[in-house]
Design a protein around this motif. Structure first.
Motif, PDB file in Angstrom:
ATOM      1  N   SER A 136     -10.112  78.154  38.456  1.00  0.00           N
ATOM      2  CA  SER A 136     -10.327  77.222  37.351  1.00  0.00           C
ATOM      3  C   SER A 136     -10.821  77.933  36.099  1.00  0.00           C
ATOM      4  N   LEU A 137     -11.594  79.028  36.261  1.00  0.00           N
ATOM      5  CA  LEU A 137     -12.034  79.803  35.102  1.00  0.00           C
ATOM      6  C   LEU A 137     -10.884  80.599  34.512  1.00  0.00           C
ATOM      7  N   ILE A 138     -10.070  81.173  35.367  1.00  0.00           N
ATOM      8  CA  ILE A 138      -8.888  81.887  34.869  1.00  0.00           C
ATOM      9  C   ILE A 138      -7.963  80.905  34.156  1.00  0.00           C
ATOM     10  N   ALA A 139      -7.911  79.669  34.645  1.00  0.00           N
ATOM     11  CA  ALA A 139      -7.078  78.652  34.010  1.00  0.00           C
ATOM     12  C   ALA A 139      -7.545  78.345  32.593  1.00  0.00           C
ATOM     13  N   GLU A 140      -8.838  78.448  32.335  1.00  0.00           N
ATOM     14  CA  GLU A 140      -9.316  78.261  30.960  1.00  0.00           C
ATOM     15  C   GLU A 140      -8.725  79.337  30.050  1.00  0.00           C
ATOM     16  N   ALA A 141      -8.667  80.569  30.543  1.00  0.00           N
ATOM     17  CA  ALA A 141      -8.056  81.644  29.754  1.00  0.00           C
ATOM     18  C   ALA A 141      -6.575  81.366  29.546  1.00  0.00           C
ATOM     19  N   ARG A 142      -5.897  80.884  30.577  1.00  0.00           N
ATOM     20  CA  ARG A 142      -4.477  80.555  30.433  1.00  0.00           C
ATOM     21  C   ARG A 142      -4.281  79.453  29.394  1.00  0.00           C
ATOM     22  N   PHE A 143      -5.166  78.461  29.422  1.00  0.00           N
ATOM     23  CA  PHE A 143      -5.066  77.414  28.408  1.00  0.00           C
ATOM     24  C   PHE A 143      -5.142  78.018  27.013  1.00  0.00           C
ATOM     25  N   PHE A 144      -6.133  78.884  26.788  1.00  0.00           N
ATOM     26  CA  PHE A 144      -6.323  79.409  25.436  1.00  0.00           C
ATOM     27  C   PHE A 144      -5.196  80.346  25.015  1.00  0.00           C
ATOM     28  N   ARG A 145      -4.614  81.059  25.949  1.00  0.00           N
ATOM     29  CA  ARG A 145      -3.465  81.884  25.552  1.00  0.00           C
ATOM     30  C   ARG A 145      -2.300  80.998  25.130  1.00  0.00           C
ATOM     31  N   GLY A 146      -2.014  79.956  25.923  1.00  0.00           N
ATOM     32  CA  GLY A 146      -0.953  79.031  25.547  1.00  0.00           C
ATOM     33  C   GLY A 146      -1.272  78.279  24.266  1.00  0.00           C
ATOM     34  N   PHE A 147      -2.515  77.849  24.118  1.00  0.00           N
ATOM     35  CA  PHE A 147      -2.964  77.120  22.932  1.00  0.00           C
ATOM     36  C   PHE A 147      -2.783  77.961  21.670  1.00  0.00           C
ATOM     37  N   ASN A 148      -3.189  79.234  21.732  1.00  0.00           N
ATOM     38  CA  ASN A 148      -3.092  80.079  20.544  1.00  0.00           C
ATOM     39  C   ASN A 148      -1.661  80.473  20.234  1.00  0.00           C
ATOM     40  N   TYR A 149      -0.853  80.699  21.244  1.00  0.00           N
ATOM     41  CA  TYR A 149       0.559  80.972  20.964  1.00  0.00           C
ATOM     42  C   TYR A 149       1.239  79.738  20.377  1.00  0.00           C
ATOM     43  N   PHE A 150       0.825  78.547  20.787  1.00  0.00           N
ATOM     44  CA  PHE A 150       1.386  77.331  20.211  1.00  0.00           C
ATOM     45  C   PHE A 150       1.016  77.220  18.731  1.00  0.00           C
ATOM     46  N   LEU A 151      -0.227  77.545  18.385  1.00  0.00           N
ATOM     47  CA  LEU A 151      -0.607  77.589  16.976  1.00  0.00           C
ATOM     48  C   LEU A 151       0.256  78.573  16.192  1.00  0.00           C
ATOM     49  N   LEU A 152       0.439  79.751  16.757  1.00  0.00           N
ATOM     50  CA  LEU A 152       1.187  80.796  16.068  1.00  0.00           C
ATOM     51  C   LEU A 152       2.636  80.411  15.837  1.00  0.00           C
ATOM     52  N   VAL A 153       3.299  79.889  16.863  1.00  0.00           N
ATOM     53  CA  VAL A 153       4.728  79.600  16.736  1.00  0.00           C
ATOM     54  C   VAL A 153       4.971  78.457  15.759  1.00  0.00           C
ATOM     55  N   GLN A 154       4.047  77.514  15.678  1.00  0.00           N
ATOM     56  CA  GLN A 154       4.206  76.427  14.709  1.00  0.00           C
ATOM     57  C   GLN A 154       4.067  76.930  13.281  1.00  0.00           C
ATOM     58  N   ASN A 155       3.195  77.901  13.069  1.00  0.00           N
ATOM     59  CA  ASN A 155       2.963  78.404  11.718  1.00  0.00           C
ATOM     60  C   ASN A 155       3.988  79.431  11.280  1.00  0.00           C
ATOM     61  N   TYR A 156       4.346  80.350  12.174  1.00  0.00           N
ATOM     62  CA  TYR A 156       5.091  81.535  11.739  1.00  0.00           C
ATOM     63  C   TYR A 156       6.466  81.681  12.376  1.00  0.00           C
ATOM     64  N   GLY A 157       6.827  80.829  13.326  1.00  0.00           N
ATOM     65  CA  GLY A 157       8.067  81.050  14.057  1.00  0.00           C
ATOM     66  C   GLY A 157       7.831  82.004  15.214  1.00  0.00           C
ATOM     67  N   GLY A 158       8.831  82.814  15.532  1.00  0.00           N
ATOM     68  CA  GLY A 158       8.680  83.773  16.622  1.00  0.00           C
ATOM     69  C   GLY A 158       7.635  84.820  16.310  1.00  0.00           C
ATOM     70  N   VAL A 159       6.816  85.152  17.311  1.00  0.00           N
ATOM     71  CA  VAL A 159       5.732  86.121  17.141  1.00  0.00           C
ATOM     72  C   VAL A 159       5.738  87.078  18.325  1.00  0.00           C
ATOM     73  N   PRO A 160       5.059  88.225  18.236  1.00  0.00           N
ATOM     74  CA  PRO A 160       5.107  89.211  19.318  1.00  0.00           C
ATOM     75  C   PRO A 160       4.392  88.758  20.587  1.00  0.00           C
ATOM     76  N   LEU A 161       5.051  88.955  21.698  1.00  0.00           N
ATOM     77  CA  LEU A 161       4.431  88.762  23.009  1.00  0.00           C
ATOM     78  C   LEU A 161       3.862  90.072  23.540  1.00  0.00           C
ATOM     79  N   ASP A 162       4.340  91.175  23.017  1.00  0.00           N
ATOM     80  CA  ASP A 162       3.870  92.501  23.414  1.00  0.00           C
ATOM     81  C   ASP A 162       2.913  93.012  22.345  1.00  0.00           C
TER      82      ASP A 162
END
Length: 639
Positions: A136-162
């Motif tokens: 459940s703690l690791i899942a919090e990190a997964r949430f924030f990675r998905g959450f922040n990538y969602f912010l990025l893609v809405q603002n800038y389009g495609g962004v680096p995964l690497d």
């Protein structure tokens, strides 16, 4: 608190990080630490420190000084006001500024703060299992990675995964090259898998006050499905970048993702966990009821400690994580003058606070978006519509002063008010020195809703200042706001499902059913903010009866504006649905002088490429790439 500027290709190895909780509190507590390495994440303290950083990091975006400029200026909700500068003109797209990679403090904030959070989350995900940390703690990190990538893609389009060590891998070695992934890759490799796994492993109840849960992840995954479905459909042929076909790697079409968005939103409604719709809209935003059951995610602050608040409590600047966004949309009510005194003084109270006069609502907000002000409580619980005398709290010893029509005003009485409906009998006399008019029999000066100016207009009450240490006086209105800044609410499940339904999704509830849950609640009054008195009234039936039989996207967007006005939703909503040009191409408002009630019309030039923000100049300058490579990295249309 020192803020590091981070670019994704040179991901930090030294940052400010924090430990998690005290033995006596169930809220996040910060403790300065040193270096995060993969080995550190293999300790319980490392994991918890990293998670606390992820929560703290939200404060650098949500509620920072120019957050509303980034998400509201240039839409049908806000325009530059009297004291605006190029930070605001650039994003308004009306010809007074030039939106570019160097535009003010706004265009880079999501980029600069999301990538460190992505990398932090990756470090936790990769290493936490080694010490037997609960999923459940690791899942919090997964949430924030998905959450922040969602912010990025809405603002800038495609962004680096690497970020230097492989796709979605933690990186601690500086790298000065970067390759942007496509929009479908960001969604299907990062956002969807992370949020799906977060739903599986997060608890239904928050482990601490304000931490993420299963239903928080459901809401953001539903919104991501919905946004991606619109991207695939692309009804107005808006370009994407990096260029790629509007096809899904798994061969699903837009209707598939609209249905997934609907199903997940309904699942969130039917499995609410600790969340619910409050009984009246006013109670969602009154500061004495912060962190209520409708608030699902927020960037938290505190009055108890400047360290934990992330900003000065007495006199704050606008840098870093200070919650000062509402200052920008507050007009200078302190310019009033009556009977030789300043009748409305700067106060640390929800209707007042620190006035910067940078952003104003255009007239259409007051006359069209919030046309129904008597049945629908949301206008009254969104804006400051009456500015009331508080000179006594400032130490002025006058029992009453002369107001409009030479009538007496006492402390607590309205000095100037914005009328709900236009009244042709208003005679403007520059009342209170701030452009007020008079009506027979009224002691307060008044302004028509169709005659507001760039100098004086209704403030945004819902996000206003709140302190408990005023001690009967004006308090500390110049300190950073200590309230949590709202990011997600339970109410949005209804909007997400309704929007997906309009786009063809099917299920137990129609768009009409879902929207009417929201509208029925909007008809319930528990307090009249403008009159500052209790108002127990239920107009739910009338609100439902006024709902059109056929709900379309325009109606949903209008309802979203009434529900979330001024909270940072609007640019994302207009970009997602590709309605930005249609709904925000022109606006009307009075002049820059408070006495100038003559209305002018402004036309924006919103180009298709503006549907993405520019990559910030700091990112480009720090890359070891040729100029041609940097130009190709930038979103088209920007310098």
């Amino acid at each position: 608190m020192r803020k590091f500027r981070i670019i994704p290709i040179a991901v930090f190895s030294i940052i400010l990080a924090f430990g998690l909780k005290s033995c006596t509190d169930d809220i996040l507590q910060e403790e300065t630490r040193g270096v995060f390495t993969p080995e550190f994440f293999k300790t319980e303290n490392g994991v918890q420190g990293g998670l606390t950083y992820l929560y703290q990091n939200m404060r650098n975006v949500f509620g920072f000084a120019y957050y509303l400029n980034l998400t509201e200026t240039g839409t049908d909700e806000y325009v530059p006001a009297q004291n605006a500068n190029n930070n605001f003109y650039d994003l308004d797209l009306a010809g007074q500024g030039n939106l570019s990679s160097e535009s003010g403090y706004s265009v880079g904030v999501v980029w600069d703060n999301s990538f460190p959070a992505v990398n932090m989350a990756s470090g936790i995900i990769e290493n936490a299992a080694a010490v037997g940390i609960d999923n459940s703690l690791i899942a919090e990190a997964r949430f924030f990675r998905g959450f922040n990538y969602f912010l990025l893609v809405q603002n800038y389009g495609g962004v680096p995964l690497d970020l230097g060590s492989g796709e979605l891998a933690y990186n601690s070695n500086p790298l000065r090259k970067s390759v942007r992934n496509t929009v479908p890759e960001v969604y299907t490799k990062a956002i969807f898998p992370d949020l799906e796994e977060a739903i599986n492993d997060l608890p239904a109840q928050p482990r601490l006050t304000g931490t993420v849960t299963k239903n928080v992840a459901r809401l953001f995954l539903s919104k991501a499905y919905l946004t991606y479905a619109w991207w695939l459909e692309n009804p107005n042929n808006i370009p994407t970048y990096p260029e790629t076909p509007r096809t899904d790697p798994d061969s699903h079409d837009a209707s598939y993702y609209f249905q997934k968005a609907y199903d997940l939103a309904v699942e969130g409604i039917e499995n609410p966990g600790p969340y619910r719709l409050l009984d009246c809209f006013y109670n969602v935003h009154v500061a004495t009821n912060d962190r209520n059951e409708e608030m699902m995610l927020y960037a938290d602050r505190t009055e108890g400690s400047e360290i934990y608040n992330g900003a000065n409590l007495g006199y704050s600047g606008t840098d870093g994580s200070a919650n000062t966004a509402v200052w920008m949309v507050t007009s200078n009510y302190t310019a009033m003058s009556l009977d030789g005194i300043s009748p409305v003084q700067r106060e640390a109270a929800q209707s007042y606070g620190r006035p910067w006069t940078r952003m104003a609502p255009p007239i259409g907000v007051l006359t069209k978006t919030f046309e129904e002000k008597d049945l629908d409580s949301r206008y009254d619980a969104t804006f400051v519509t009456s500015y009331r005398g508080n000179w006594d709290k400032g130490g002025v010893d006058k029992a009453t002063i002369k107001g409009a029509n030479d009538m007496e005003i006492a402390p607590g009485d309205a000095v100037i008010s914005f009328l709900d409906e236009p009244n042709p009998n208003v005679n403007y006399v520059n009342g209170a020195g701030i452009g007020g008019g008079v009506l027979p029999g009224r002691a307060d000066y008044v302004i028509n809703p169709n005659e507001i100016t760039k100098a004086f207009y209704p403030g945004l009450w819902k996000l206003g200042t709140y302190r408990t240490d005023n001690n009967g006086g004006l308090g500390s209105p110049n300190g950073a706001i200590t309230r949590p800044f709202p990011i997600a609410k339970f109410s949005e499940f209804y909007f997400l499902a309704a929007e997906a339904s309009v786009k063809g999704a099917t299920g137990s509830y129609s768009a009409y059913d879902l929207i009417n849950v929201i509208r029925a609640r909007a008809g319930k009054w528990c307090y009249d903010n403008g009159e500052q008195e209790e108002r127990i009234e239920d107009n739910s039936a009338a609100m439902v009866n006024a709902t059109p039989d056929v709900i379309d996207i325009d109606f949903i967007l209008a309802e979203r504006s009434r529900e979330y006005f001024g909270e940072g939703y609007r640019w994302y909503d207009l970009v997602r649905t590709q309605k930005w040009n249609e709904l925000a191409e022109t606006y009307e408002i009075g002049g820059s002088n408070a006495t100038d009630h003559s209305i002018s019309k402004t036309t924006r030039t919103i180009e298709p490429y503006n549907y993405l923000r520019p990559i910030p100049r700091g990112q480009l300058d720090n890359m070891d790439m040729t100029q041609a490579e940097k130009d190709a990295y930038q979103n088209p249309g920007y310098q």
